[in-house]
Design a protein around this motif. Structure first.
Motif, PDB file in Angstrom:
ATOM      1  N   VAL A  58      14.068 -17.407 -34.037  1.00 52.71           N
ATOM      2  CA  VAL A  58      14.879 -17.607 -32.726  1.00 52.71           C
ATOM      3  C   VAL A  58      14.465 -17.058 -31.876  1.00 52.71           C
ATOM      4  O   VAL A  58      14.234 -17.575 -30.664  1.00 52.71           O
ATOM      5  CB  VAL A  58      16.263 -16.587 -33.119  1.00 52.71           C
ATOM      6  N   ARG A  59      13.454 -15.805 -31.950  1.00 58.38           N
ATOM      7  CA  ARG A  59      12.818 -15.154 -30.790  1.00 58.38           C
ATOM      8  C   ARG A  59      11.462 -16.136 -30.540  1.00 58.38           C
ATOM      9  O   ARG A  59      11.404 -16.144 -29.300  1.00 58.38           O
ATOM     10  CB  ARG A  59      12.260 -13.780 -31.203  1.00 58.38           C
ATOM     11  N   LEU A  60      11.062 -16.695 -31.552  1.00 52.39           N
ATOM     12  CA  LEU A  60      10.106 -17.533 -31.149  1.00 52.39           C
ATOM     13  C   LEU A  60      10.234 -18.721 -30.198  1.00 52.39           C
ATOM     14  O   LEU A  60       9.982 -19.251 -29.437  1.00 52.39           O
ATOM     15  CB  LEU A  60       9.240 -18.292 -32.568  1.00 52.39           C
ATOM     16  N   LEU A  61      11.304 -19.242 -30.804  1.00 49.81           N
ATOM     17  CA  LEU A  61      12.022 -20.495 -29.982  1.00 49.81           C
ATOM     18  C   LEU A  61      12.393 -20.113 -28.291  1.00 49.81           C
ATOM     19  O   LEU A  61      12.199 -20.734 -27.359  1.00 49.81           O
ATOM     20  CB  LEU A  61      13.178 -21.237 -30.722  1.00 49.81           C
ATOM     21  N   GLN A  62      12.939 -18.919 -28.522  1.00 48.23           N
ATOM     22  CA  GLN A  62      13.359 -18.441 -27.061  1.00 48.23           C
ATOM     23  C   GLN A  62      12.090 -18.039 -26.132  1.00 48.23           C
ATOM     24  O   GLN A  62      11.857 -18.521 -24.927  1.00 48.23           O
ATOM     25  CB  GLN A  62      14.071 -17.121 -27.129  1.00 48.23           C
ATOM     26  N   THR A  63      11.107 -17.687 -26.814  1.00 48.04           N
ATOM     27  CA  THR A  63       9.710 -17.549 -26.018  1.00 48.04           C
ATOM     28  C   THR A  63       9.204 -19.028 -25.504  1.00 48.04           C
ATOM     29  O   THR A  63       8.725 -19.067 -24.683  1.00 48.04           O
ATOM     30  CB  THR A  63       8.598 -16.778 -26.953  1.00 48.04           C
ATOM     31  N   LEU A  64       9.356 -19.819 -26.543  1.00 44.87           N
ATOM     32  CA  LEU A  64       8.940 -21.298 -26.160  1.00 44.87           C
ATOM     33  C   LEU A  64       9.607 -21.711 -24.826  1.00 44.87           C
ATOM     34  O   LEU A  64       9.080 -22.495 -23.824  1.00 44.87           O
ATOM     35  CB  LEU A  64       8.772 -22.119 -27.511  1.00 44.87           C
ATOM     36  N   LYS A  65      10.760 -21.498 -24.831  1.00 46.21           N
ATOM     37  CA  LYS A  65      11.887 -21.848 -23.848  1.00 46.21           C
ATOM     38  C   LYS A  65      11.409 -21.258 -22.556  1.00 46.21           C
ATOM     39  O   LYS A  65      11.349 -21.801 -21.389  1.00 46.21           O
ATOM     40  CB  LYS A  65      13.384 -21.673 -24.361  1.00 46.21           C
ATOM     41  N   ASP A  66      11.144 -19.850 -22.547  1.00 49.23           N
ATOM     42  CA  ASP A  66      10.782 -19.127 -21.458  1.00 49.23           C
ATOM     43  C   ASP A  66       9.629 -19.625 -20.687  1.00 49.23           C
ATOM     44  O   ASP A  66       9.260 -19.726 -19.961  1.00 49.23           O
ATOM     45  CB  ASP A  66      10.724 -17.753 -21.487  1.00 49.23           C
ATOM     46  N   ARG A  67       8.448 -19.755 -21.722  1.00 47.28           N
ATOM     47  CA  ARG A  67       7.117 -20.277 -21.252  1.00 47.28           C
ATOM     48  C   ARG A  67       7.038 -21.607 -20.788  1.00 47.28           C
ATOM     49  O   ARG A  67       6.079 -22.155 -20.135  1.00 47.28           O
ATOM     50  CB  ARG A  67       6.016 -20.151 -22.377  1.00 47.28           C
ATOM     51  N   ASN A  68       7.828 -22.550 -21.223  1.00 43.65           N
ATOM     52  CA  ASN A  68       8.120 -23.968 -20.830  1.00 43.65           C
ATOM     53  C   ASN A  68       9.395 -24.282 -20.162  1.00 43.65           C
ATOM     54  O   ASN A  68      10.291 -24.695 -21.120  1.00 43.65           O
ATOM     55  CB  ASN A  68       7.746 -24.729 -22.128  1.00 43.65           C
ATOM     56  N   PRO A  69       9.501 -23.996 -18.959  1.00 48.95           N
ATOM     57  CA  PRO A  69      10.753 -24.256 -18.566  1.00 48.95           C
ATOM     58  C   PRO A  69      11.090 -25.653 -18.624  1.00 48.95           C
ATOM     59  O   PRO A  69      10.460 -26.803 -18.405  1.00 48.95           O
ATOM     60  CB  PRO A  69      10.552 -23.974 -16.847  1.00 48.95           C
TER      61      PRO A  69
END
Length: 913
Positions: free
Chosen positions: A273-284
């Motif tokens: 979950v945290r990984l996907l959230q980080t990907l979402k933050d880094r790739n608007p």
């Protein structure tokens, strides 16, 4: 077969020991021993061992330890860590050995590495009074001693304060007892009784050599080489410790080491979950959908059900696909089962919609960036073949230089009183070359693409763009004799011309600088002025505008141009040439070649002055400070507004100041700073009217803006036989215009074979080259008619979409967090990072209270604790800090109904993974 020693020569009757360790001298038939042990074994051929008497002090300590053991401490047995119960091991085989090998003389084999240790103990032996950093170090020391003596022990007491192990043979009194003293964190061996049991057979496997211990012993090798096979671990254990372990134990050791470093399946499941959230933050623009459920039997546990994610670039790409979607899946074969489904789209050309990389694999394989990424220490800055001294300009040269369009540029490299020559920063220029991509003819930065353009050449250097392309060049036949004849007698004390096949020597041309004639005190004749101007033009062209790898000579191909300008009496006698496009083409060719040079002493050719001024105008890295303020309006004023400053004049004609802590010529630091630079730190439009009015209130040269119609041209630029492509459509933000998400390709791409033109092994004449370059020469004549310019202003929101499409397709960073050569070896402390509540108020309050207690306890230990050195006290206190780490907080837990992992292979003992 027993292991062999490298140093020790044993007498008959001595025991086994760890391979490679040294020993102290021993008497025949006996052994030397270390002072402080409670008992020693006497050497000899008898199977019995006599114990030495215990002195009064050790007797009191023994009684005290017996009282400690009777305080009601529960016995704890750890099957994997301490060897389990005292039952017989399936791996023990009855191989008869000589009885003379049964004596425990391992205390004579002590490693003396000549280094002071923070903890008082010896390797591969146990002695009373030895200190260890913590309980784990004591356990490992006991295990090492047990393996060296071919004995097996079992743990009878294991708590936070005490550790007692005894021999697995009930008839043997061997015993090791250690404890943690009050107000201390070190562990001390208080009692040691050696073995009296007879070693009847050699152990092929050792019960105390557990998978966890193997993971610790070979942690560095396993973590740094994750592809290391299980059988390789078996061979390493046998080679180093002479034990044959089972496949299952080696497999569990590898899994333990990898899980300690990279986390378990459970950690990966919890971190998704945290990984996907980080990907979402880094790739608007990325879409993430997470679904979970709750099991009635476990109402407080949220179980991850399924996740869906799609990168923004894929979402945009699917808009151009056919209205047919393909779904492919694969099964998860790890501990937690499931499937991964992937949606695939196809465009109108039956191509998969995957982001096409901007990097050519063949070029990237040789590129300096790939070598830097792999090993930063392997690269060094490129050398600049620039002049070591500038020339003065004679007043009677100015008209001819103005007619040729070279006067503003000549002012940038003019020798001036009280102004030091501009020193070229090879490290800064090399950092730019490292980011140059021949595939796109742009620099690839984290904030997008940038490149020197014809606008930069005009504004910084003041060179003309209108005119004939400079190429192809060819030296005249017999240039050596004709040039020598022209210069003969110009200076009486200068001998005949010295030259090589490439051209005249630079040192010989320097003899014709105007100060060599005594200027300004001695007037010069017309012939001296003409010939000195010809020598100056050779230097200006060959060592500042179009540098090459010939350090001592200047190309003879510039002689016809230099002679034409020097001997002109009117402006019509000089051909109007496009000097600016030629300088940019030479610089592009130099970067395309230099970005693939990795050998020692390689150089950058072209115009390094353009790159350095371009970097200073746009980036704060390595940039000096000009404290003299703006350019005075009355300095260098020309009625025709040609001999006036350019945007590069302040950098070259004023004193440059660097801060006391500012880096210069520091290649690794510049590389890291470019990786860390932010988009807001970049000066995108340094030639705006506000900047011009602030720096040059009296105005700039007309040559800076005269040929503005060429700035956005699609035509190819030419220098000699080199043809280069410009990519203004990829750097539209530099012009303040709209940057498309997907920059369009060139209207007429430059063929790779044309871009690869060079003079190596080419026997073509000037007419032959002229025929090959004719289409591009004709194209330059119509350059202003074909342009990338648009009337649409820059849009920041659209530029962000461009960055999302650009960033996954290139290399954004060249430096590493730390260099591989300087990186510390992997240790057991390099564990998998887990989520914690660090930073919260509650955690801060708890940590503060615990540290206060530790500080008070530490203060008490100074007066009542053991007398340790300064280093030991600090190290002991530091050992308590890791216990303040909070346990991991699980966001999700796997379902309790997940299938258990398959049974272990090999049937080895110990806990499963």
């Amino acid at each position: 077969m027993l292991p062999e020693a490298k140093v020790v020569n044993f007498q008959e009757g001595e025991g086994a020991f760890h391979p490679g360790q040294s020993s102290q001298s021993s008497d025949a038939g006996g052994s030397s021993f270390q002072s402080g042990q409670s008992s020693h074994a006497a050497g000899g051929h008898d199977d019995t061992v006599e114990l030495e008497s215990v002195d009064e002090e050790e007797e009191q300590m023994q009684n005290m330890m017996d009282e400690e053991d009777e305080d009601g401490v529960d016995n704890e047995v750890d099957s994997d860590e301490s060897g389990g119960s005292d039952t017989s091991d399936d791996n023990e085989e009855a191989d008869p050995i000589p009885s003379s090998w049964n004596h425990d003389l391992s205390e004579a084999m002590i490693v003396d590495d000549r280094h002071d240790s923070a903890w008082e103990y010896s390797m591969n032996t146990i002695s009373v009074g030895a200190r260890y950093a913590d309980k784990r170090h004591l356990q490992e020391a006991i295990t090492q001693w047990a393996m060296n003596t071919q004995r097996v022990f079992r743990t009878t007491v294991s708590s936070q304060k005490f550790l007692t192990v005894v021999c697995s043979d009930a008839r043997c009194p061997s015993r090791v007892h250690g404890y943690c003293p009050k107000y201390d964190t070190t562990w001390v061996v208080s009692d040691f009784v050696p073995h009296t049991c007879v070693l009847k057979s050699m152990l092929k496997d050792h019960r105390n050599l557990t998978s966890t211990l193997i993971a610790r012993l070979f942690y560095k090798e396993i973590v740094e080489n994750t592809a290391m096979g299980v059988k390789a671990i078996q061979r390493r254990v046998h080679l180093q410790y002479k034990y044959v372990i089972e496949y299952g134990k080696a497999w569990r050791a590898k899994q333990t080491a990898l899980e300690n470093r990279f986390g378990t399946f459970y950690d990966a499941y919890d971190g998704v979950v945290r990984l996907l959230q980080t990907l979402k933050d880094r790739n608007p623009g990325t879409h993430v959908d997470i679904q979970d459920f709750v099991i009635p039997e476990f109402p407080n546990v949220r179980v991850l059900h399924r996740v869906f994610f799609a990168f923004s670039i894929c979402i945009e790409a699917f808009m151009h696909c056919r209205p047919v979607m393909c779904v492919d899946g694969t099964f998860l074969t790890g501990r937690y089962k499931g499937q991964i489904l992937t949606a695939i789209g196809v465009d109108g050309n039956n191509r998969y919609m995957a982001a096409r990389s901007l990097l050519d694999p063949l070029i990237d394989q040789k590129h300096r960036a790939s070598h830097l990424e792999a090993d930063p220490q392997s690269m060094e800055p490129l050398q600049t073949r620039t002049p070591k001294k500038n020339w003065m300009i004679h007043p009677q040269w100015e008209d001819r230089l103005k007619w040729a369009g070279l006067l503003p540029f000549a002012r940038l490299v003019e020798a001036r009183d009280h102004i030091s020559r501009l020193n070229y920063d090879a490290a800064l220029i090399t950092c730019l070359v490292d980011r140059w991509r021949p595939e796109t003819h742009t620099f690839h930065f984290r904030w997008g693409e940038m490149a020197p353009t014809l606008q930069d050449v005009s504004m910084l250097l003041g060179l003309p763009l209108a005119g004939e392309p400079i190429g192809p060049l060819e030296e005249t036949v017999g240039w050596m004799h004709s040039m020598d004849a022209r210069f003969q007698g110009v200076r009486a004390d200068v001998g005949p011309m010295t030259f090589e096949a490439h051209g005249p020597r630079q040192a010989w041309l320097h003899e014709f600088q105007i100060e060599q004639f005594g200027f300004p005190d001695v007037p010069m004749t017309a012939v001296q002025i003409t010939r000195s101007l010809e020598a100056y033009l050779m230097w200006l062209l060959g060592k500042t505008m179009f540098t090459d790898n010939h350090g001592n000579t200047i190309s003879a191909r510039y002689i016809p141009i230099a002679q034409e300008i020097a001997e002109a009496t009117e402006a019509e006698h000089i051909i109007q040439r496009s000097w600016g496009s030629a300088v940019l083409a030479a610089t592009y060719r130099g970067m395309c070649k230099g970005c693939q040079l990795t050998s020692h002493g390689s150089g950058i050719v072209g115009c390094p002055l353009l790159l350095q001024l371009w970097s200073w105008a746009r980036f704060p890295i390595g940039r000096p400070e000009i404290r003299d303020g703006s350019w005075p309006p009355d300095e260098l004023y020309d009625a025709e507004r040609i001999d006036m400053p350019t945007f590069g004049s302040l950098w070259t004609s004023r004193k440059r100041h660097f801060g006391h802590n500012q880096l210069r010529n520091c290649y690794p630091a510049f590389t890291e700073q470019f990786d860390l630079l932010l988009e807001s730190d970049v000066t995108w439009e340094p030639y705006s009217e506000d900047h011009r009015d602030e720096a040059y209130p009296g105005g700039i040269s007309n040559m800076c803006t005269r040929d503005w119609a060429y700035w956005m041209t699609k035509a190819k630029i030419i220098f000699d036989i080199f043809v280069e492509e410009m990519s203004q459509q990829r750097v539209m933000r530099q012009f303040g215009q709209r940057q498309l998400i997907e920059p369009p390709p060139p209207t007429v791409p430059l063929p790779p074979r044309v871009h690869a033109y060079n003079r190596k092994g080419a026997n073509k004449t000037a007419a032959g080259w002229l025929q090959l370059l004719a289409p591009y020469i004709t194209g330059w004549a119509n350059a202003p008619a074909v342009s990338w310019a648009t009337m649409e202003a820059f849009d920041l929101q659209e530029f962000e979409h461009y960055l999302r499409a650009y960033m996954p397709r290139t290399r954004l960073r060249l430096s590493q967090a730390c260099d591989p050569v300087q990186r510390d070896p992997s240790t057991m402390w390099d564990t998998y990072p887990r989520h914690s509540t660090s930073g919260t108020r509650h955690h801060a309050a708890v940590l503060t209270a615990e540290l206060q207690d530790d500080a008070a306890q530490y203060a008490r230990s100074l007066s009542s604790g053991p007398l340790l050195g300064r280093y030991e006290h600090h190290a002991s206190f530091a050992q308590r800090l890791p216990r303040h780490r909070q346990p991991p907080v699980r966001m999700y837990s796997p379902s309790p109904f997940q299938a258990r992992p398959p049974p272990r292979r090999g049937g080895g003992r110990g806990r499963g993974q």
